[in-house]
Write a protein that holds these residues in place. Structure first.
Motif, PDB file in Angstrom:
ATOM      1  N   TYR A  75      -0.369   2.890   2.688  1.00 13.22           N
ATOM      2  CA  TYR A  75      -0.260   3.671   1.445  1.00 13.22           C
ATOM      3  C   TYR A  75       1.005   4.519   1.424  1.00 13.22           C
ATOM      4  CZ  TYR A  75      -4.811   2.137  -0.192  1.00 13.22           C
ATOM      5  OH  TYR A  75      -5.847   1.369  -0.651  1.00 13.22           O
ATOM      6  N   GLU A  76       1.466   4.952   2.582  1.00 17.83           N
ATOM      7  CA  GLU A  76       2.730   5.687   2.649  1.00 17.83           C
ATOM      8  C   GLU A  76       3.883   4.786   2.218  1.00 17.83           C
ATOM      9  OE1 GLU A  76       5.437   7.892   6.072  1.00 17.83           O
ATOM     10  OE2 GLU A  76       3.257   7.932   6.270  1.00 17.83           O
ATOM     11  N   LEU A  77       3.852   3.540   2.659  1.00 16.48           N
ATOM     12  CA  LEU A  77       4.896   2.599   2.270  1.00 16.48           C
ATOM     13  C   LEU A  77       4.845   2.283   0.773  1.00 16.48           C
ATOM     14  CD1 LEU A  77       4.662   0.223   5.355  1.00 16.48           C
ATOM     15  CD2 LEU A  77       6.607   1.705   4.783  1.00 16.48           C
ATOM     16  N   LEU A  78       3.648   2.172   0.217  1.00 17.66           N
ATOM     17  CA  LEU A  78       3.502   1.874  -1.215  1.00 17.66           C
ATOM     18  C   LEU A  78       3.948   3.040  -2.093  1.00 17.66           C
ATOM     19  CD1 LEU A  78       0.014   0.127  -1.313  1.00 17.66           C
ATOM     20  CD2 LEU A  78       2.249  -0.959  -1.616  1.00 17.66           C
ATOM     21  N   GLN A  79       3.581   4.256  -1.714  1.00 15.38           N
ATOM     22  CA  GLN A  79       3.900   5.502  -2.408  1.00 15.38           C
ATOM     23  C   GLN A  79       3.230   5.689  -3.759  1.00 15.38           C
ATOM     24  OE1 GLN A  79       8.071   6.528  -2.372  1.00 15.38           O
ATOM     25  NE2 GLN A  79       8.304   5.862  -0.253  1.00 15.38           N
ATOM     26  N   THR A  80       2.811   4.604  -4.424  1.00 17.08           N
ATOM     27  CA  THR A  80       2.190   4.716  -5.739  1.00 17.08           C
ATOM     28  C   THR A  80       1.288   3.508  -6.011  1.00 17.08           C
ATOM     29  OG1 THR A  80       2.591   4.858  -8.129  1.00 17.08           O
ATOM     30  CG2 THR A  80       4.236   3.679  -6.834  1.00 17.08           C
ATOM     31  N   ALA A  81       0.245   3.733  -6.795  1.00 15.98           N
ATOM     32  CA  ALA A  81      -0.629   2.636  -7.203  1.00 15.98           C
ATOM     33  C   ALA A  81       0.075   1.701  -8.185  1.00 15.98           C
ATOM     34  CB  ALA A  81      -1.914   3.190  -7.824  1.00 15.98           C
ATOM     35  N   GLU A  82       1.239   2.105  -8.652  1.00 21.51           N
ATOM     36  CA  GLU A  82       2.022   1.264  -9.559  1.00 21.51           C
ATOM     37  C   GLU A  82       2.940   0.296  -8.811  1.00 21.51           C
ATOM     38  OE1 GLU A  82       3.827   4.375 -11.924  1.00 21.51           O
ATOM     39  OE2 GLU A  82       2.274   4.126 -13.455  1.00 21.51           O
ATOM     40  N   HIS A  83       2.952   0.375  -7.473  1.00 18.59           N
ATOM     41  CA  HIS A  83       3.788  -0.539  -6.681  1.00 18.59           C
ATOM     42  C   HIS A  83       3.370  -1.983  -6.998  1.00 18.59           C
ATOM     43  CE1 HIS A  83       5.535  -2.649  -3.291  1.00 18.59           C
ATOM     44  NE2 HIS A  83       6.273  -1.581  -3.056  1.00 18.59           N
ATOM     45  N   PRO A  84       4.312  -2.895  -7.132  1.00 19.40           N
ATOM     46  CA  PRO A  84       3.974  -4.280  -7.483  1.00 19.40           C
ATOM     47  C   PRO A  84       3.026  -4.972  -6.486  1.00 19.40           C
ATOM     48  CG  PRO A  84       6.376  -3.999  -7.253  1.00 19.40           C
ATOM     49  CD  PRO A  84       5.750  -2.672  -7.051  1.00 19.40           C
ATOM     50  N   HIS A  85       2.966  -4.493  -5.257  1.00 23.24           N
ATOM     51  CA  HIS A  85       2.094  -5.117  -4.256  1.00 23.24           C
ATOM     52  C   HIS A  85       0.857  -4.280  -3.943  1.00 23.24           C
ATOM     53  CE1 HIS A  85       4.797  -8.414  -3.551  1.00 23.24           C
ATOM     54  NE2 HIS A  85       5.792  -7.574  -3.413  1.00 23.24           N
ATOM     55  N   PHE A  86       0.576  -3.289  -4.767  1.00 20.84           N
ATOM     56  CA  PHE A  86      -0.582  -2.424  -4.526  1.00 20.84           C
ATOM     57  C   PHE A  86      -1.887  -3.223  -4.408  1.00 20.84           C
ATOM     58  CE2 PHE A  86      -4.203  -0.052  -6.331  1.00 20.84           C
ATOM     59  CZ  PHE A  86      -4.346   0.893  -5.330  1.00 20.84           C
ATOM     60  N   LYS A  87      -2.123  -4.139  -5.336  1.00 17.64           N
ATOM     61  CA  LYS A  87      -3.383  -4.895  -5.322  1.00 17.64           C
ATOM     62  C   LYS A  87      -3.498  -5.784  -4.085  1.00 17.64           C
ATOM     63  CE  LYS A  87      -4.377  -4.716 -10.213  1.00 17.64           C
ATOM     64  NZ  LYS A  87      -4.570  -5.436 -11.464  1.00 17.64           N
ATOM     65  N   THR A  88      -2.377  -6.340  -3.648  1.00 17.26           N
ATOM     66  CA  THR A  88      -2.361  -7.166  -2.442  1.00 17.26           C
ATOM     67  C   THR A  88      -2.772  -6.332  -1.227  1.00 17.26           C
ATOM     68  OG1 THR A  88      -0.601  -8.530  -3.341  1.00 17.26           O
ATOM     69  CG2 THR A  88      -0.915  -8.602  -0.953  1.00 17.26           C
ATOM     70  N   ILE A  89      -2.201  -5.146  -1.111  1.00 15.83           N
ATOM     71  CA  ILE A  89      -2.500  -4.260   0.020  1.00 15.83           C
ATOM     72  C   ILE A  89      -3.928  -3.750  -0.085  1.00 15.83           C
ATOM     73  CG2 ILE A  89      -1.823  -2.138   1.221  1.00 15.83           C
ATOM     74  CD1 ILE A  89       0.259  -4.566   1.273  1.00 15.83           C
ATOM     75  N   LEU A  90      -4.365  -3.415  -1.281  1.00 13.80           N
ATOM     76  CA  LEU A  90      -5.724  -2.940  -1.490  1.00 13.80           C
ATOM     77  C   LEU A  90      -6.749  -3.964  -0.984  1.00 13.80           C
ATOM     78  CD1 LEU A  90      -7.499  -0.663  -2.681  1.00 13.80           C
ATOM     79  CD2 LEU A  90      -7.418  -1.905  -4.855  1.00 13.80           C
ATOM     80  N   LYS A  91      -6.517  -5.236  -1.280  1.00 18.66           N
ATOM     81  CA  LYS A  91      -7.428  -6.291  -0.811  1.00 18.66           C
ATOM     82  C   LYS A  91      -7.470  -6.372   0.713  1.00 18.66           C
ATOM     83  CE  LYS A  91      -6.917  -9.279  -4.826  1.00 18.66           C
ATOM     84  NZ  LYS A  91      -6.322 -10.515  -5.353  1.00 18.66           N
TER      85      LYS A  91
END
Length: 178
Positions: free
Chosen positions: A159-175
């Motif tokens: 989540y530190e690397l993503l920084q935001t739920a708007e990151h294009p790969h957020f859903k991939t990481i969430l899964k």
């Protein structure tokens, strides 16, 4: 703060029977696999190490199936004492190193220490490292922390690397983390 542009994952010696007998081995292997898959999705370089693979065996399938290329075989406990690893660190162009692997009090600790001595930022993923005993795992984490090498967790660093739920790969990481 660790960023996608500056980070690099280092996977240390999660191989053979040793990976199966370390404390909380299933959790460590699962989290290391999540880290590898996430780094690939985020296009973050991965440096992959194996300690004398001819004797200890290869990286566990749960991790190796997600890797590209071949691991760097080493004999030294600190990966930084291996010329191929030093070259890979330099060629990565990265300044932040995220460590996962075994054994925490030996190879992970020594590699982290030497990376830090080079002026690089280092964090160790506490739920993705282990040793044969819980005590040795904890001693390794404590020694690293005393040097200023901070612990993180699999979810925390992702989540530190993503920084935001708007990151294009957020859903991939969430899964991966759910």
């Amino acid at each position: 703060m660790f960023t996608v542009e500056r980070a690099c994952l280092v996977v240390i010696d999660v191989q053979g029977k040793l990976a199966q007998i370390v404390d909380e081995s299933e959790t460590v292997i699962q989290n290391a696999s999540k880290l590898v898959q996430a780094m690939k999705a985020l296009n973050i370089p991965i440096l992959w190490l194996e300690q004398i693979p001819s004797l200890l065996g290869g990286t566990t399938l749960e991790i190796s199936q997600h890797m590209d290329g071949k691991p760097i075989a080493k004999k030294a406990f600190s990966a930084f004492n291996d010329e191929a690893f030093k070259k890979a660190v330099k060629e990565s162009g990265r300044t932040q190193f995220i460590l996962t692997g075994v054994e925490n009090h030996i190879c992970v600790y020594q590699t982290a220490r030497q990376l830090q001595e080079q002026g690089l930022e280092v964090e160790v993923v506490a739920d993705a490292v282990s040793s044969r005993t819980k005590a040795n795992r904890e001693i390794g984490l404590a020694k690293m922390q005393a040097l200023g090498i901070l612990p993180t967790s699999t979810e925390m660093i992702l989540y530190e690397l993503l920084q935001t739920a708007e990151h294009p790969h957020f859903k991939t990481i969430l899964k991966l983390v759910k």
